[in-house]
Design a protein around this motif. Structure first.
Motif, PDB file in Angstrom:
ATOM      1  N   UNK A   1       0.844  -1.204   0.000  1.00  0.00           N
ATOM      2  CA  UNK A   1       0.000   0.000   0.000  1.00  0.00           C
ATOM      3  C   UNK A   1       0.875   1.248   0.000  1.00  0.00           C
ATOM      4  N   UNK A   2       0.488   2.233  -0.820  1.00  0.00           N
ATOM      5  CA  UNK A   2       1.185   3.514  -0.829  1.00  0.00           C
ATOM      6  C   UNK A   2       1.147   4.151   0.555  1.00  0.00           C
ATOM      7  N   UNK A   3       2.225   4.839   0.915  1.00  0.00           N
ATOM      8  CA  UNK A   3       2.250   5.549   2.204  1.00  0.00           C
ATOM      9  C   UNK A   3       1.107   6.546   2.291  1.00  0.00           C
ATOM     10  N   UNK A   4       0.773   7.154   1.161  1.00  0.00           N
ATOM     11  CA  UNK A   4      -0.308   8.133   1.151  1.00  0.00           C
ATOM     12  C   UNK A   4      -1.645   7.451   1.379  1.00  0.00           C
ATOM     13  N   UNK A   5      -1.856   6.281   0.797  1.00  0.00           N
ATOM     14  CA  UNK A   5      -3.125   5.568   0.972  1.00  0.00           C
ATOM     15  C   UNK A   5      -3.453   5.353   2.434  1.00  0.00           C
ATOM     16  N   UNK A   6      -2.431   5.144   3.257  1.00  0.00           N
ATOM     17  CA  UNK A   6      -2.651   4.871   4.678  1.00  0.00           C
ATOM     18  C   UNK A   6      -3.303   6.051   5.391  1.00  0.00           C
ATOM     19  N   UNK A   7      -3.162   7.252   4.824  1.00  0.00           N
ATOM     20  CA  UNK A   7      -3.764   8.439   5.440  1.00  0.00           C
ATOM     21  C   UNK A   7      -5.286   8.395   5.368  1.00  0.00           C
ATOM     22  N   UNK A   8      -5.818   7.504   4.524  1.00  0.00           N
ATOM     23  CA  UNK A   8      -7.264   7.409   4.362  1.00  0.00           C
ATOM     24  C   UNK A   8      -7.825   6.164   5.053  1.00  0.00           C
ATOM     25  N   UNK A   9      -6.997   5.452   5.787  1.00  0.00           N
ATOM     26  CA  UNK A   9      -7.405   4.181   6.373  1.00  0.00           C
ATOM     27  C   UNK A   9      -8.552   4.334   7.365  1.00  0.00           C
ATOM     28  N   UNK A  10      -8.619   5.484   8.028  1.00  0.00           N
ATOM     29  CA  UNK A  10      -9.653   5.676   9.049  1.00  0.00           C
ATOM     30  C   UNK A  10     -10.759   6.625   8.600  1.00  0.00           C
ATOM     31  N   UNK A  11     -10.827   6.911   7.311  1.00  0.00           N
ATOM     32  CA  UNK A  11     -11.894   7.779   6.818  1.00  0.00           C
ATOM     33  C   UNK A  11     -11.358   8.922   5.981  1.00  0.00           C
ATOM     34  N   UNK A  12     -12.169   9.947   5.834  1.00  0.00           N
ATOM     35  CA  UNK A  12     -11.814  11.095   5.006  1.00  0.00           C
ATOM     36  C   UNK A  12     -10.632  11.853   5.607  1.00  0.00           C
ATOM     37  N   UNK A  13      -9.856  12.465   4.725  1.00  0.00           N
ATOM     38  CA  UNK A  13      -8.607  13.088   5.152  1.00  0.00           C
ATOM     39  C   UNK A  13      -8.642  14.599   4.942  1.00  0.00           C
ATOM     40  N   UNK A  14      -8.247  15.353   5.981  1.00  0.00           N
ATOM     41  CA  UNK A  14      -8.087  16.797   5.893  1.00  0.00           C
ATOM     42  C   UNK A  14      -6.625  17.081   5.565  1.00  0.00           C
ATOM     43  N   UNK A  15      -6.387  17.854   4.505  1.00  0.00           N
ATOM     44  CA  UNK A  15      -5.035  17.997   3.962  1.00  0.00           C
ATOM     45  C   UNK A  15      -4.700  19.478   3.785  1.00  0.00           C
ATOM     46  N   UNK A  16      -3.989  20.082   4.719  1.00  0.00           N
ATOM     47  CA  UNK A  16      -3.609  21.488   4.543  1.00  0.00           C
ATOM     48  C   UNK A  16      -2.557  21.638   3.441  1.00  0.00           C
ATOM     49  N   UNK A  17      -2.615  22.795   2.757  1.00  0.00           N
ATOM     50  CA  UNK A  17      -1.587  23.167   1.789  1.00  0.00           C
ATOM     51  C   UNK A  17      -0.787  24.331   2.367  1.00  0.00           C
ATOM     52  N   UNK A  18       0.541  24.208   2.344  1.00  0.00           N
ATOM     53  CA  UNK A  18       1.430  25.249   2.873  1.00  0.00           C
ATOM     54  C   UNK A  18       2.533  25.488   1.861  1.00  0.00           C
ATOM     55  N   UNK A  19       2.834  26.749   1.592  1.00  0.00           N
ATOM     56  CA  UNK A  19       4.003  27.062   0.779  1.00  0.00           C
ATOM     57  C   UNK A  19       5.219  27.137   1.702  1.00  0.00           C
ATOM     58  N   UNK A  20       6.203  26.310   1.465  1.00  0.00           N
ATOM     59  CA  UNK A  20       7.385  26.264   2.331  1.00  0.00           C
ATOM     60  C   UNK A  20       8.076  27.629   2.375  1.00  0.00           C
TER      61      UNK A  20
END
Length: 247
Positions: A1-20
């Protein structure tokens, strides 16, 4: 499984966007920590670029602030090496093809893997030209994220079938377009489908989340950084916490 896919394992994902580096890398680190503490599934980090043609004025201004503060790709990688000593939340880069080319694709993507970057979004890379980066991404286990837009209607099946990590849909605040795009994509892939939200309304983001597996909090997060500067981390943490309760 992709590392990113695991972020959705427990439901919908909130994903902030930040400019470094907006307004500085120290604040970027504090924002990442606050977002992670408040339940961000993962975080999208923009690498500032002097000519972000695919972005609107809000992100363009964030890029200019970060560049004025001295943010560079080298400094961002060094920053991430330090950050990873105590932060484990998945991270994804958003950058431009020229940034990767000028840095050297092999060097750039290998450093992504070394610093815990799970995927990269390249908004000006056409799907048909993804082979420029895909073999190197696969070599280092970094997902090259595919994108669909309202102009992608006939190509959604092809893009969705080959998508890795998650599929990003971007149609501004046109809910009907986003819903249609993501519904069509769901027929062709079972990877998470994520909507980019160019809104400053919690209610509108909740509405968008009804038909997406995750939502990128983009415009609102950048506006908070613009407004609060170094005090932005607690405010962005509060957005993440609130959205996690609502979606």
């Amino acid at each position: 499984m992709s590392k990113i896919n695991k972020a959705f394992a427990e439901g919908k994902s909130v994903i902030p966007f930040i400019t470094c580096g907006d307004p500085d890398l120290d604040t970027t680190g504090k924002i990442i920590r606050e977002a992670a503490k408040n339940g961000a599934g993962f975080i999208v980090l923009g690498i500032p670029f002097s000519d972000p043609t695919a972005e609107g004025p809000v992100i363009q201004e964030a890029n200019l602030r970060a560049l004025a503060g001295g943010a560079t790709t080298d400094r961002i990688f060094d920053f991430l090496k330090e950050l990873r000593k105590d932060v484990s939340v998945p991270l994804v880069f958003m950058t431009y093809a020229n940034v990767v080319f000028s840095y050297g694709a092999e060097k750039f993507i290998s450093l992504c893997a070394e610093t815990g970057i799970s995927g990269i979004i390249v908004p000006d890379l056409p799907f048909e030209e993804k082979e420029e980066f895909l073999p190197v991404c696969e070599k280092y286990d970094v997902d090259l994220i595919s994108q669909i837009a309202s102009t992608s209607a006939q190509r959604i099946p092809m893009i969705a079938e080959e998508a890795k990590g998650f599929l990003l849909a971007d149609a501004g605040n046109c809910y009907e377009a986003l819903e249609g795009m993501l519904s069509e994509a769901a027929k062709h892939t079972d990877i998470p489908r994520v909507a980019a939200a160019d809104t400053e309304s919690i209610e509108e983001m909740v509405k968008i989340s009804k038909f997406a597996d995750g939502i990128i909090v983009r415009k609102m997060a950048i506006r908070y950084i613009e407004q609060y500067g170094k005090k932005a981390p607690e405010h962005i943490g509060a957005i993440v916490r609130m959205l996690n309760k609502e979606i």
